[in-house]
Design a protein around this motif. Structure first.
Motif, PDB file in Angstrom:
ATOM      1  N   VAL A   6     -36.100  25.807   1.986  1.00 56.03           N
ATOM      2  CA  VAL A   6     -35.814  26.811   3.541  1.00 56.03           C
ATOM      3  C   VAL A   6     -36.098  28.663   2.402  1.00 56.03           C
ATOM      4  O   VAL A   6     -34.381  28.266   1.151  1.00 56.03           O
ATOM      5  CB  VAL A   6     -35.125  26.396   4.293  1.00 56.03           C
ATOM      6  CG1 VAL A   6     -33.561  26.621   3.345  1.00 56.03           C
ATOM      7  CG2 VAL A   6     -34.976  27.258   4.863  1.00 56.03           C
ATOM      8  N   GLN A   7     -35.717  29.069   2.690  1.00 53.87           N
ATOM      9  CA  GLN A   7     -35.753  30.660   2.758  1.00 53.87           C
ATOM     10  C   GLN A   7     -34.570  30.898   3.315  1.00 53.87           C
ATOM     11  O   GLN A   7     -34.114  30.483   4.184  1.00 53.87           O
ATOM     12  CB  GLN A   7     -36.336  31.315   2.707  1.00 53.87           C
ATOM     13  CG  GLN A   7     -37.761  31.738   1.972  1.00 53.87           C
ATOM     14  CD  GLN A   7     -39.257  32.368   1.488  1.00 53.87           C
ATOM     15  OE1 GLN A   7     -38.541  33.121   3.374  1.00 53.87           O
ATOM     16  NE2 GLN A   7     -39.700  32.889   1.028  1.00 53.87           N
ATOM     17  N   ALA A   8     -33.166  31.981   2.179  1.00 55.49           N
ATOM     18  CA  ALA A   8     -32.055  32.197   3.039  1.00 55.49           C
ATOM     19  C   ALA A   8     -32.493  32.813   3.719  1.00 55.49           C
ATOM     20  O   ALA A   8     -33.036  34.019   4.122  1.00 55.49           O
ATOM     21  CB  ALA A   8     -31.760  33.478   1.263  1.00 55.49           C
ATOM     22  N   GLY A   9     -31.716  32.706   4.963  1.00 59.86           N
ATOM     23  CA  GLY A   9     -31.344  33.180   6.634  1.00 59.86           C
ATOM     24  C   GLY A   9     -32.418  32.270   6.983  1.00 59.86           C
ATOM     25  O   GLY A   9     -32.368  32.295   8.827  1.00 59.86           O
ATOM     26  N   GLY A  10     -33.194  31.361   6.651  1.00 59.71           N
ATOM     27  CA  GLY A  10     -33.335  30.322   7.498  1.00 59.71           C
ATOM     28  C   GLY A  10     -32.848  29.493   7.791  1.00 59.71           C
ATOM     29  O   GLY A  10     -31.200  29.217   7.747  1.00 59.71           O
ATOM     30  N   SER A  11     -33.438  28.009   8.590  1.00 52.76           N
ATOM     31  CA  SER A  11     -33.104  27.567   9.439  1.00 52.76           C
ATOM     32  C   SER A  11     -32.817  25.692   8.659  1.00 52.76           C
ATOM     33  O   SER A  11     -34.288  25.766   8.502  1.00 52.76           O
ATOM     34  CB  SER A  11     -32.542  27.171  10.542  1.00 52.76           C
ATOM     35  OG  SER A  11     -31.902  28.617  11.797  1.00 52.76           O
ATOM     36  N   LEU A  12     -32.531  24.608   8.690  1.00 51.35           N
ATOM     37  CA  LEU A  12     -32.615  23.345   8.818  1.00 51.35           C
ATOM     38  C   LEU A  12     -31.595  22.385   9.278  1.00 51.35           C
ATOM     39  O   LEU A  12     -31.051  23.061  10.198  1.00 51.35           O
ATOM     40  CB  LEU A  12     -32.536  22.591   7.281  1.00 51.35           C
ATOM     41  CG  LEU A  12     -33.747  23.198   6.615  1.00 51.35           C
ATOM     42  CD1 LEU A  12     -32.874  22.986   4.831  1.00 51.35           C
ATOM     43  CD2 LEU A  12     -34.571  22.473   6.252  1.00 51.35           C
ATOM     44  N   ARG A  13     -31.982  21.509  10.026  1.00 50.30           N
ATOM     45  CA  ARG A  13     -31.622  20.708  11.073  1.00 50.30           C
ATOM     46  C   ARG A  13     -31.458  19.210  10.062  1.00 50.30           C
ATOM     47  O   ARG A  13     -32.432  18.566   9.983  1.00 50.30           O
ATOM     48  CB  ARG A  13     -31.805  20.419  12.361  1.00 50.30           C
ATOM     49  CG  ARG A  13     -31.087  19.111  13.497  1.00 50.30           C
ATOM     50  CD  ARG A  13     -32.261  19.299  14.539  1.00 50.30           C
ATOM     51  NE  ARG A  13     -31.467  18.688  15.707  1.00 50.30           N
ATOM     52  CZ  ARG A  13     -31.357  18.296  16.432  1.00 50.30           C
ATOM     53  NH1 ARG A  13     -32.635  17.406  16.708  1.00 50.30           N
ATOM     54  NH2 ARG A  13     -30.700  17.216  17.221  1.00 50.30           N
ATOM     55  N   LEU A  14     -30.531  18.840   9.947  1.00 58.45           N
ATOM     56  CA  LEU A  14     -29.835  17.163   9.423  1.00 58.45           C
ATOM     57  C   LEU A  14     -29.898  16.401  10.633  1.00 58.45           C
ATOM     58  O   LEU A  14     -29.127  16.583  11.077  1.00 58.45           O
ATOM     59  CB  LEU A  14     -28.676  17.111   8.465  1.00 58.45           C
ATOM     60  CG  LEU A  14     -29.007  18.276   6.939  1.00 58.45           C
ATOM     61  CD1 LEU A  14     -27.889  18.048   6.385  1.00 58.45           C
ATOM     62  CD2 LEU A  14     -30.278  18.307   6.612  1.00 58.45           C
ATOM     63  N   SER A  15     -30.515  14.422  10.648  1.00 60.02           N
ATOM     64  CA  SER A  15     -30.350  13.912  11.434  1.00 60.02           C
ATOM     65  C   SER A  15     -29.859  12.939   9.783  1.00 60.02           C
ATOM     66  O   SER A  15     -29.906  12.952   9.383  1.00 60.02           O
ATOM     67  CB  SER A  15     -30.751  13.928  11.959  1.00 60.02           C
ATOM     68  OG  SER A  15     -31.878  14.876  12.255  1.00 60.02           O
ATOM     69  N   CYS A  16     -28.524  12.167  11.100  1.00 57.95           N
ATOM     70  CA  CYS A  16     -27.943  10.776  10.078  1.00 57.95           C
ATOM     71  C   CYS A  16     -27.744   9.557  11.256  1.00 57.95           C
ATOM     72  O   CYS A  16     -26.990  10.047  12.100  1.00 57.95           O
ATOM     73  CB  CYS A  16     -27.200  11.053   9.667  1.00 57.95           C
ATOM     74  SG  CYS A  16     -26.191   9.299   9.014  1.00 57.95           S
TER      75      CYS A  16
END
Length: 123
Positions: free
Chosen positions: A12-22
């Protein structure tokens, strides 16, 4: 046996978002704390965020205000919403859970780890 399976990493580019799941699966009696750790290149593994069974949370200073940890106890799943990502957030993110399993007539509480998921933030 208990397994932790992570998903959601990526580039992802700086400033972006991600969602991790476990998601934890197996012969689980209960889960105490669930958390996320990360290992940046050439660095030691560090705590990112942790959430206890009652819902209280702790965050590393470097991610406060940008990351949010949550959990769905019915699904034995923990999430990490990462916003305003920075290049220094790059690393392998590991899920951890303190899981109680039945051992004979008693119980055993131990730490379990996921396999890790890569998060790369480009500048």
């Amino acid at each position: 046996q208990v397994q932790l399976v992570e998903s959601g990493g990526g580039l992802v580019q700086a400033g972006g978002s991600l969602r991790l799941s476990c998601a934890a699966s197996g012969s689980i009696v209960s889960i105490n704390a669930m958390g996320w750790y990360r290992r940046a290149p050439e660095n030691q593994r560090e705590l990112v965020a942790i959430i206890w069974s009652g819902g209280s949370t702790t965050y590393a200073d470097s991610v406060k205000g940008r990351f949010t940890i949550s959990r769905d106890n019915a699904k034995n799943t923990v999430y990490l919403q990462m916003n305003s990502l920075k290049p220094e957030d790059t690393g392998v993110y590991y899920c951890n859970a303190q899981i109680r399993t039945q051992q004979g007539v008693g119980f055993r509480l131990q730490d379990y780890w996921g396999q890790g998921t890569q998060v790369t933030v480009s500048s």
